[in-house]
Design a protein around this motif. Structure first.
Motif, short mmCIF file in Angstrom:
data_model
loop_
_atom_site.label_atom_id
_atom_site.label_comp_id
_atom_site.label_asym_id
_atom_site.label_seq_id
_atom_site.Cartn_x
_atom_site.Cartn_y
_atom_site.Cartn_z
N VAL A 299 0.81 -1.38 -0.02
CA VAL A 299 -0.01 0.01 0.05
C VAL A 299 0.91 1.11 -0.13
CG1 VAL A 299 -1.74 1.48 1.32
CG2 VAL A 299 -2.04 -1.13 1.01
N ALA A 300 1.89 1.22 0.83
CA ALA A 300 2.88 2.45 0.85
C ALA A 300 3.46 2.60 -0.41
CB ALA A 300 3.83 2.04 1.92
N ALA A 301 3.94 1.56 -1.00
CA ALA A 301 4.75 1.53 -2.28
C ALA A 301 3.85 2.06 -3.42
CB ALA A 301 5.27 0.36 -2.50
N GLY A 302 2.57 1.50 -3.41
CA GLY A 302 1.73 1.87 -4.15
C GLY A 302 1.26 3.52 -4.14
N LEU A 303 1.52 4.11 -3.19
CA LEU A 303 1.10 5.36 -3.10
C LEU A 303 2.61 6.12 -3.23
CD1 LEU A 303 -1.17 5.19 0.10
CD2 LEU A 303 -1.70 5.71 -2.38
N ASN A 304 3.82 5.51 -3.45
CA ASN A 304 5.09 5.98 -3.50
C ASN A 304 5.48 6.75 -2.28
OD1 ASN A 304 7.47 6.63 -5.13
ND2 ASN A 304 6.68 8.62 -5.66
N LYS A 305 5.42 5.86 -1.20
CA LYS A 305 5.89 6.46 0.11
C LYS A 305 7.12 5.87 0.70
CE LYS A 305 2.49 9.67 0.74
NZ LYS A 305 3.22 10.85 0.66
N TYR A 306 8.11 6.18 1.10
CA TYR A 306 9.18 5.53 1.59
C TYR A 306 8.70 4.83 2.75
CZ TYR A 306 14.02 5.20 3.20
OH TYR A 306 15.27 4.69 3.47
N VAL A 307 9.21 3.67 2.65
CA VAL A 307 8.74 2.63 3.79
C VAL A 307 9.82 1.73 4.36
CG1 VAL A 307 8.17 0.90 1.67
CG2 VAL A 307 7.10 0.60 4.20
N THR A 308 9.77 1.62 5.69
CA THR A 308 10.60 0.72 6.16
C THR A 308 10.07 -0.70 6.55
OG1 THR A 308 11.90 2.27 7.50
CG2 THR A 308 12.06 0.16 8.35
N VAL A 309 10.71 -1.84 5.78
CA VAL A 309 10.08 -3.05 5.74
C VAL A 309 11.09 -4.03 6.63
CG1 VAL A 309 9.32 -4.97 4.44
CG2 VAL A 309 9.62 -2.75 3.36
N ILE A 310 10.40 -4.79 7.59
CA ILE A 310 11.11 -5.64 8.39
C ILE A 310 10.84 -7.10 8.38
CG2 ILE A 310 11.89 -6.04 10.76
CD1 ILE A 310 10.51 -3.10 11.45
N TYR A 311 11.72 -7.77 7.75
CA TYR A 311 11.48 -9.23 7.20
C TYR A 311 11.71 -10.35 8.62
CZ TYR A 311 11.31 -7.15 2.63
OH TYR A 311 10.76 -6.68 1.79
N ASP A 312 11.24 -11.25 8.50
CA ASP A 312 10.92 -12.43 9.46
C ASP A 312 12.33 -13.21 8.98
OD1 ASP A 312 10.68 -14.48 11.22
OD2 ASP A 312 8.76 -14.86 10.69
N ASN A 313 13.32 -13.19 10.05
CA ASN A 313 14.43 -13.92 10.06
C ASN A 313 14.15 -15.45 10.13
OD1 ASN A 313 17.22 -14.29 9.78
ND2 ASN A 313 17.55 -14.50 11.95
N ASP A 314 13.02 -16.15 10.39
CA ASP A 314 12.73 -17.55 10.18
C ASP A 314 11.98 -17.74 9.25
OD1 ASP A 314 14.32 -18.02 12.76
OD2 ASP A 314 12.51 -17.60 13.98
N ASN A 315 11.71 -17.05 8.34
CA ASN A 315 10.95 -17.24 7.12
C ASN A 315 11.64 -16.81 5.85
OD1 ASN A 315 8.65 -17.99 5.53
ND2 ASN A 315 7.50 -16.06 5.68
N LEU A 316 12.82 -17.21 5.74
CA LEU A 316 13.57 -17.14 4.32
C LEU A 316 13.48 -15.64 3.92
CD1 LEU A 316 11.81 -19.80 2.42
CD2 LEU A 316 14.03 -20.05 3.77
N PRO A 317 14.09 -14.37 4.82
CA PRO A 317 14.01 -13.46 4.54
C PRO A 317 14.50 -12.82 3.17
CG PRO A 317 15.65 -13.64 6.36
CD PRO A 317 14.85 -14.86 6.05
N GLU A 318 15.65 -13.31 2.87
CA GLU A 318 16.26 -12.77 1.41
C GLU A 318 15.35 -13.39 0.32
OE1 GLU A 318 18.61 -10.75 0.86
OE2 GLU A 318 18.88 -10.80 3.12
#
Length: 350
Positions: A299-318
């Protein structure tokens, strides 16, 4: 391919998946400006393209429906006999609708499981060869091991390029946002930081106390107005946190005098009972969005907003990042358990 008058696109899954499909919808709209585009959606993502000129019609399909209800929808689809049916959703129901749609040209994207063995989707692939004109089978594990790009939007582009036998320029994400008469924020002198309270914040690397410290540290900068958006009203996992802050409802925004009094006393608010379109308007007026990986990212990306995204280390983050990173949008990527989340967010904010 001969003249295409009616096109059906199937995206009966999540909000983020549909948002990542909007570049493809724009490309198809440009290629066939006079064609009627029908979009099959789920109840949860049906609000995303309401009022959008990317599509002409929307049909809501609920996977929880009783069999007779979905059978009724299938009969409706078959009666239309679309010139082209394109399935992007990886669900059994979406494959079923594609195979038996009675469309003149049927195409599907097949995503092999990122978790299961090499026989994943073998039966679906077999049926697709019987029923479909064009298929893209995406072996995500193999692509990831070979450091190849398999972003979901690019995989969808690969399918339509195969269908139309030509390349396309990659379009941007699009989310229609209408003027909101209930919320006025353009007079604010403070920067708005929207922090989305998803349950993915809470894991073995990060807890509620860490999150509270992050919010309080952001609040040390008096130039910031912090909005905490929730997925469920008073989610029990966040009640101890949200109970510390004032709640804002839509009516508070309507009464500007009352709203000004509230923000003069504190900079942190919980936004409760917000409808999708109101939440969208808040994000569109934000200077930064902070959230674990999920629909809010797109949603943030669709509105072209800078977004901090935090990924789950136990769910294949890369792996997840490669497939679902914010499309063509500036962002900060962090991983629970690897990055010092609070420190890196605060450093980036400043």
């Amino acid at each position: 391919m001969r003249e295409i008058k009616e096109i059906c696109i199937c995206r009966i899954d999540r909000i983020g998946d549909l948002i990542m499909t909007t570049p493809i919808l724009r490309s198809i709209r440009k290629e066939f400006p006079n064609s009627k585009i029908t979009l099959l959606v789920s109840p949860i993502n049906s609000k995303v393209l309401k009022e959008s000129e990317l599509i002409d019609e929307m049909i809501v399909i609920d996977k929880k429906n009783k069999l007779w209800k979905n059978d009724e929808i299938l009969r409706k689809i078959r009666k239309r006999s679309f010139d082209l049916f394109v399935n992007f959703s990886p669900t059994n129901l979406s494959y079923f609708l594609c195979f038996f749609s009675n469309s003149k040209n049927k195409s599907t994207l097949i995503l092999k499981s990122r978790y299961k063995n090499k026989f994943s989707k073998i039966f679906i692939h077999f049926l697709s060869k019987i029923f479909c004109n064009h298929i893209i089978l995406v072996n995500r594990n193999k692509l990831f091991k070979n450091n190849l790009d398999f972003h979901q939007t690019k995989m969808m582009y690969a399918l339509i390029e195969k269908i139309f036998n030509r390349s396309f320029n990659y379009e941007n994400l699009e989310i229609p946002i209408l003027p909101n008469k209930k919320i006025k924020l353009n007079y604010l002198s403070k920067k708005i930081i929207t922090l989305h309270l998803s349950n993915r914040w809470l894991n073995k690397y990060y807890n509620l106390e860490n999150l509270k410290i992050l919010i309080e540290n952001i609040n040390l900068n008096q130039d910031y107005l912090i909005f905490l958006t929730t997925e469920k009203y008073e989610d029990k996992n966040f009640y101890k946190l949200t109970n510390n802050y004032n709640k804002l409802q839509i009516l508070d925004f309507v009464n500007l005098e009352q709203f000004n009094k509230k923000i003069s006393k504190t900079n942190i608010f919980v936004l409760d009972y917000f409808k999708y379109e109101d939440w969208l308007y808040i994000i569109n007026n934000s200077d930064r969005v902070i959230t674990p990986e999920g629909g809010c990212v797109h949603v943030a990306a669709g509105l072209n907003k800078y977004v901090t995204v935090i990924y789950d280390n136990d769910n294949l983050p890369e792996y997840i990042y490669t497939e679902y990173m914010p499309w063509k949008t500036k962002h900060q990527k962090l991983v629970f358990g690897i990055n010092e989340i609070n420190k890196e967010i605060l450093t980036d904010l400043n």
